[in-house]
Design a protein around this motif. Structure first.
Motif, short mmCIF file in Angstrom:
data_model
loop_
_atom_site.label_atom_id
_atom_site.label_comp_id
_atom_site.label_asym_id
_atom_site.label_seq_id
_atom_site.Cartn_x
_atom_site.Cartn_y
_atom_site.Cartn_z
N ILE A 88 1.25 4.19 2.89
CA ILE A 88 1.79 3.50 1.71
C ILE A 88 1.50 4.35 0.49
O ILE A 88 0.36 4.80 0.29
CB ILE A 88 1.17 2.11 1.55
CG1 ILE A 88 1.61 1.24 2.73
CG2 ILE A 88 1.62 1.46 0.24
CD1 ILE A 88 1.14 -0.16 2.68
N VAL A 89 2.55 4.63 -0.29
CA VAL A 89 2.37 5.33 -1.57
C VAL A 89 2.40 4.25 -2.65
O VAL A 89 3.37 3.49 -2.74
CB VAL A 89 3.48 6.37 -1.82
CG1 VAL A 89 3.26 7.08 -3.16
CG2 VAL A 89 3.52 7.38 -0.70
N VAL A 90 1.33 4.19 -3.41
CA VAL A 90 1.10 3.03 -4.26
C VAL A 90 1.34 3.34 -5.74
O VAL A 90 0.80 4.30 -6.27
CB VAL A 90 -0.37 2.59 -4.07
CG1 VAL A 90 -0.77 1.56 -5.10
CG2 VAL A 90 -0.58 2.06 -2.67
N LEU A 133 1.41 -2.49 -7.79
CA LEU A 133 2.54 -3.24 -8.34
C LEU A 133 3.67 -3.17 -7.32
O LEU A 133 4.34 -4.14 -7.02
CB LEU A 133 3.00 -2.62 -9.66
CG LEU A 133 2.07 -2.77 -10.85
CD1 LEU A 133 2.60 -2.01 -12.05
CD2 LEU A 133 1.90 -4.24 -11.19
N SER A 134 3.87 -1.98 -6.81
CA SER A 134 4.87 -1.77 -5.76
C SER A 134 4.48 -0.49 -5.01
O SER A 134 3.53 0.20 -5.39
CB SER A 134 6.27 -1.63 -6.35
OG SER A 134 6.27 -0.57 -7.29
N GLY A 135 5.24 -0.20 -3.97
CA GLY A 135 4.88 1.00 -3.20
C GLY A 135 5.99 1.38 -2.23
O GLY A 135 6.98 0.65 -2.08
N VAL A 246 0.95 7.65 -6.32
CA VAL A 246 2.18 8.39 -6.67
C VAL A 246 1.72 9.75 -7.21
O VAL A 246 0.90 9.80 -8.13
CB VAL A 246 2.98 7.65 -7.77
CG1 VAL A 246 4.20 8.45 -8.19
CG2 VAL A 246 3.39 6.28 -7.28
N PRO A 247 2.21 10.85 -6.64
CA PRO A 247 1.68 12.15 -7.08
C PRO A 247 2.21 12.57 -8.44
O PRO A 247 3.26 12.11 -8.87
CB PRO A 247 2.18 13.11 -6.00
CG PRO A 247 3.36 12.46 -5.41
CD PRO A 247 3.21 10.98 -5.58
N LYS A 329 -10.87 3.79 -7.20
CA LYS A 329 -10.79 2.37 -7.58
C LYS A 329 -9.38 1.97 -8.01
O LYS A 329 -8.99 0.82 -7.90
CB LYS A 329 -11.76 2.07 -8.72
CG LYS A 329 -13.16 1.68 -8.26
CD LYS A 329 -13.99 1.35 -9.50
CE LYS A 329 -15.42 0.97 -9.13
NZ LYS A 329 -15.52 -0.30 -8.42
N LYS A 330 -8.62 2.97 -8.52
CA LYS A 330 -7.24 2.67 -8.92
C LYS A 330 -6.45 2.19 -7.70
O LYS A 330 -5.53 1.39 -7.81
CB LYS A 330 -6.57 3.91 -9.50
CG LYS A 330 -7.07 4.20 -10.89
CD LYS A 330 -6.25 5.28 -11.54
CE LYS A 330 -6.90 5.66 -12.85
NZ LYS A 330 -6.62 7.01 -13.26
N LEU A 331 -6.81 2.72 -6.53
CA LEU A 331 -6.11 2.32 -5.30
C LEU A 331 -6.77 1.10 -4.67
O LEU A 331 -6.10 0.16 -4.25
CB LEU A 331 -6.09 3.48 -4.30
CG LEU A 331 -5.32 4.74 -4.71
CD1 LEU A 331 -5.53 5.85 -3.71
CD2 LEU A 331 -3.83 4.44 -4.83
#
Ligand SMILES: Cc1cc2nc3c(=O)[nH]c(=O)nc-3n(C[C@H](O)[C@H](O)[C@H](O)COP(=O)(O)OP(=O)(O)OC[C@H]3O[C@@H](n4cnc5c(N)ncnc54)[C@H](O)[C@@H]3O)c2cc1C
Length: 397
Positions: A88-90, A133-135, A246-247, A329-331
């Motif tokens: 999952i890319v978040v 929020l989405s991914g 998200v890179p 922590k952001k993830l």
């Protein structure tokens, strides 16, 4: 035809294996370490990338698609444990919405199978502890131990009659006019006659290519170290599969992420700091000559000038654990410093140009019968079988 492959990482091994299967029985592989796959090929995240990030039409896009399918089928046929755990890319900030949508479009263009945009609820069904929020859900992405794959390639090379020389560092070469071939020389006095030389020397790719007379247009391989933490066993429940941010579209690195490993452990990382030696796996390992070569390279200086915040931020994140933890922590907001123990590190061989641009694609250079795999960073482990097949086609062998 006598073929010498310099470099016993997953790329050199895959090429040697493919040539032997094709019938080039006089193929040898030469590695400077006492064993194969001691550098990038055993010090990575172990992810089979499906092609989400790469410019449509690029070699990375083509060879990761082809590569992931070939890698899965190779591992299945050779009893190498792998798992399709999905990624999952978040996006967890509103400002990432556009980047996430662009990434999804790239995924569609690159023909990824069954990728989906998920909302917060759908993400939390798969990864309950993620803040999103989405991914993007990428079901094809998988995990494997690439050192095991490299070992299996080496066993096949020997079984097909190829030879692997370890503890053999190639230093020099000469062209034999009368026989229209080459001799390559090792530091310890061995020599190998060759009709075709292929360099797959990772962190020394630029140097070996230049030694072999290939013009690399003043580009240089810059060693970017990536450091990992392990999540302690009792907290591994926080991660079910692969969780990526998200890179930053300007950088070829994917941002610190959570990776479930095929042995059940969970890693967090890698960051990206300049290594103080090409094979300097920690801050204490310094090679002054190599460090000077990096720091005096105009490309790197321009890169640092262009991205001072990224550069300084990465150094601080490496030296100060709470900063690393804050990125994680952001993830997963529940992650705390005491849940993590220091893990290993790997060093990416990243080709940079004189203007500070990072080469985004795989790069193969050819000068007569000398070939250099000049840029093979991630997803080259995923793509290794496809890169070998592509090279054979490229060389019309
Ligand atoms: C931190 C990190 C995470 C990564 N994660 C992933 C991932 O999840 N998925 C993925 O697909 N890819 C990933 N990659 C990328 C992948 O690991 C590399 O692209 C791949 O391993 C490159 O293989 P290689 O054979 O080109 O290089 P290497 O494995 O570095 O092999 C080069 C070999 O050449 C030898 N050599 C060098 N000079 C000489 C000489 N003069 N004479 C003889 N031998 C020489 C070296 O000793 C070395 O063994 C990651 C890389 C890193 C560093």
């Amino acid at each position: 035809m006598k073929v010498s492959i310099i470099g016993g990482g997953i790329i050199g091994l895959s090429i040697a294996r493919a040539l032997l299967i094709k019938g080039y029985k006089n193929t040898i592989l030469i590695e400077k370490e006492e064993a194969i796959a001691k550098h990038q090929s055993s010090r990575n995240s172990g992810v089979m990338h499906s092609g989400l990030y790469y410019k449509p039409g690029s070699l990375k896009a083509k060879l990761s698609r082809d590569g992931i399918l070939k890698m899965k089928s190779y591992c299945t046929n050779h009893n190498i444990n792998w798992e399709e755990c999905g990624k999952i890319v978040v996006a967890n900030e509103a400002t990432q919405k556009n980047s996430l949508e662009n990434l999804f479009e790239i995924g569609i263009k690159n023909n990824l199978e069954n990728i989906e945009i998920l909302n917060r609820k759908e993400i939390n069904k798969k990864e309950p502890y993620v803040n999103a929020l989405s991914g993007i859900y990428v079901p094809e992405e998988s995990i494997v131990n690439y050192q095991k794959v490299a070992t299996s390639f080496a066993e096949e090379i020997k079984a097909f009659g190829g030879k692997i020389y370890t503890k053999t560092l190639i230093k020099d070469y000469k062209y034999n006019k009368t026989r229209n071939n080459f001799t390559i020389f090792s530091e310890d006095g061995k020599s190998f006659e060759s009709d075709l030389i292929i360099s797959a020397t990772g962190l020394y790719g630029d140097k070996v290519a230049t030694n072999l007379g290939i013009n690399i247009n003043k580009m240089q391989t810059i060693p970017f170290r990536g450091e990992y933490y392990f999540i302690k066993k009792e907290f591994q429940y926080l991660v079910k599969g692969l969780i990526y941010p998200v890179p930053n579209p300007k950088l070829p690195f994917l941002g610190v992420h959570f990776t479930k490993l095929i042995n059940g452990e969970v890693e967090a990382g890698p960051n990206a700091v300049l290594a103080l030696a090409r094979e300097g796996y920690d801050w204490k390992t310094i090679n002054l000559k190599e460090l000077w070569e990096s720091l005096s390279y105009p490309g790197l200086r321009k890169f640092i000038y262009k991205y001072p915040d990224v550069t300084a931020g990465e150094v601080l994140r490496s030296l100060i654990k709470p900063i690393f933890v804050n990125s994680l922590k952001k993830l997963i907001p529940d992650i705390r410093s005491e849940m993590l123990t220091k893990g290993d590190s790997g060093i990416r061989a990243q080709l940079m140009n004189f203007n500070g641009g990072l080469e985004q694609d795989f790069c193969i250079k050819k000068s007569g019968n000398i070939i250099s795999i000049l840029n093979a960073p991630s997803p080259a482990a995923t793509s290794s079988i496809a890169i070998a097949d592509y090279l054979i086609e490229f060389l019309d062998l």
